[in-house]
Design an enzyme around this catalytic site. Structure first.
Site, PDB file in Angstrom:
ATOM      1  N   THR A 133      41.689  42.110  53.778  1.00  0.00           N
ATOM      2  CA  THR A 133      42.692  42.791  52.951  1.00  0.00           C
ATOM      3  C   THR A 133      42.089  43.122  51.584  1.00  0.00           C
ATOM      4  OG1 THR A 133      44.306  41.374  54.065  1.00  0.00           O
ATOM      5  CG2 THR A 133      45.104  42.687  52.230  1.00  0.00           C
TER       6      THR A 133
ATOM      7  N   ASP B 117      43.794  38.621  45.825  1.00  0.00           N
ATOM      8  CA  ASP B 117      43.200  37.929  46.970  1.00  0.00           C
ATOM      9  C   ASP B 117      44.110  38.130  48.174  1.00  0.00           C
ATOM     10  OD1 ASP B 117      41.525  36.308  48.460  1.00  0.00           O
ATOM     11  OD2 ASP B 117      41.539  34.640  47.038  1.00  0.00           O
ATOM     12  N   GLY B 118      43.664  37.677  49.330  1.00  0.00           N
ATOM     13  CA  GLY B 118      44.504  37.662  50.520  1.00  0.00           C
ATOM     14  C   GLY B 118      44.951  36.244  50.791  1.00  0.00           C
TER      15      GLY B 118
ATOM     16  N   GLY C 174      41.326  30.566  53.252  1.00  0.00           N
ATOM     17  CA  GLY C 174      40.031  29.978  53.575  1.00  0.00           C
ATOM     18  C   GLY C 174      39.478  30.298  54.948  1.00  0.00           C
TER      19      GLY C 174
ATOM     20  N   GLY D 106      37.943  32.789  55.649  1.00  0.00           N
ATOM     21  CA  GLY D 106      36.644  33.415  55.419  1.00  0.00           C
ATOM     22  C   GLY D 106      35.596  32.486  54.811  1.00  0.00           C
TER      23      GLY D 106
ATOM     24  N   GLU E 265      37.455  30.889  45.605  1.00  0.00           N
ATOM     25  CA  GLU E 265      38.750  31.569  45.440  1.00  0.00           C
ATOM     26  C   GLU E 265      39.696  30.736  44.570  1.00  0.00           C
ATOM     27  OE1 GLU E 265      38.832  34.001  49.668  1.00  0.00           O
ATOM     28  OE2 GLU E 265      39.668  32.007  49.579  1.00  0.00           O
TER      29      GLU E 265
END
Ligand code: 5RP
Length: 232
Positions: free
Chosen positions: A47, A99-100, A113, A115, A121
């Protein structure tokens, strides 16, 4: 001078983007938040990757100057390919960040998390006065932990100890996250391992209790942070 290599100039995402159209729609609003001169914290995930493209179009159309603070190699490479200059938290404080997320509950608590960038993050989120979380509707849940386990980033040598402590905290399943295109475990953006822990009940103090285990760097559980949710 800039690199003239195909890696530097090609926008690449690893694999297929799940729910691409819904994610794409959610990116329009985030592009609208950009002002000239902004230093923007950039989370990670598909995203964010799509949002960066929407932001880059605005930057180009309106000749804006922005700088990104990336949380992963994935988005750092995307910034380079899109011509967005980057810096780090050592040099700059973000004006805002985006962020997503993997799950968002009605009180805006999050699981993140998937990713493997959760440590960076979280540092970005606490460093930024405002963070927008961009999600498609599939991420909205009644209670956290319904679909995703809680990722726990651990110092590699502490993996067995942390596993046993997570079970004491109530986890009914703890798995070492294994890599897809590499043998052995996933190595996070900060060089650690990830344990994916499933809890039947995510108590309101669970983030702090996980963080209290020696060897845990961070978890992907975000409880009570100052975030604004942007969804389609
Ligand atoms: C990466 C993350 C991502 O933001 C999260 O997994 C959402 O990813 P996507 O936008 O690809 O669905 O926390 O560590």
């Amino acid at each position: 001078m800039q690199w003239q290599s195909s890696i530097a100039q090609t926008l690449q995402w690893s694999g297929e983007i799940v729910n691409r159209e819904a994610k794409q729609q959610a990116t329009v609003a985030i592009a609208g938040k950009v002002s000239n001169g902004d230093v923007i914290g950039v989370g990670s995930g598909s995203t964010v990757f799509l949002s960066l493209q929407a932001i880059a179009r605005r930057v180009q159309d309106e000749d804006l100057q922005i700088t990104g603070i990336p949380t992963s190699y994935e988005v750092a490479l995307a910034c380079t390919a899109l011509g967005i200059p980057t810096t780090s938290l050592l040099e700059a404080k973000p004006d805002w960040a985006f962020d997503g997320a993997d799950e968002v509950d009605p009180n805006h608590n999050l699981i993140k998390g998937r990713g493997g960038a959760l440590f960076k993050e979280k540092i970005l989120m606490v460093s930024s006065p405002k963070t927008y979380i961009v999600v498609d509707k599939s991420k909205l849940v009644h209670t956290l932990g319904q679909k995703f386990p809680i990722p726990v980033e651990v110092y590699p040598l502490s993996v067995h100890y942390v596993e046993s402590r997570l079970i004491q905290l109530g986890a009914f399943e703890v798995k070492l996250r294994l890599a897809q295109s590499k043998d052995g475990p996933v190595i996070t953006e900060a060089g650690n391992f990830i344990l994916d822990a499933r809890f039947a009940n995510v108590a309101s103090d669970l983030e702090g209790r996980i963080k209290g285990i020696t060897g845990v760097l961070e978890s992907g559980l975000f409880q009570g942070y100052n975030v604004e949710i942007i969804t389609t």
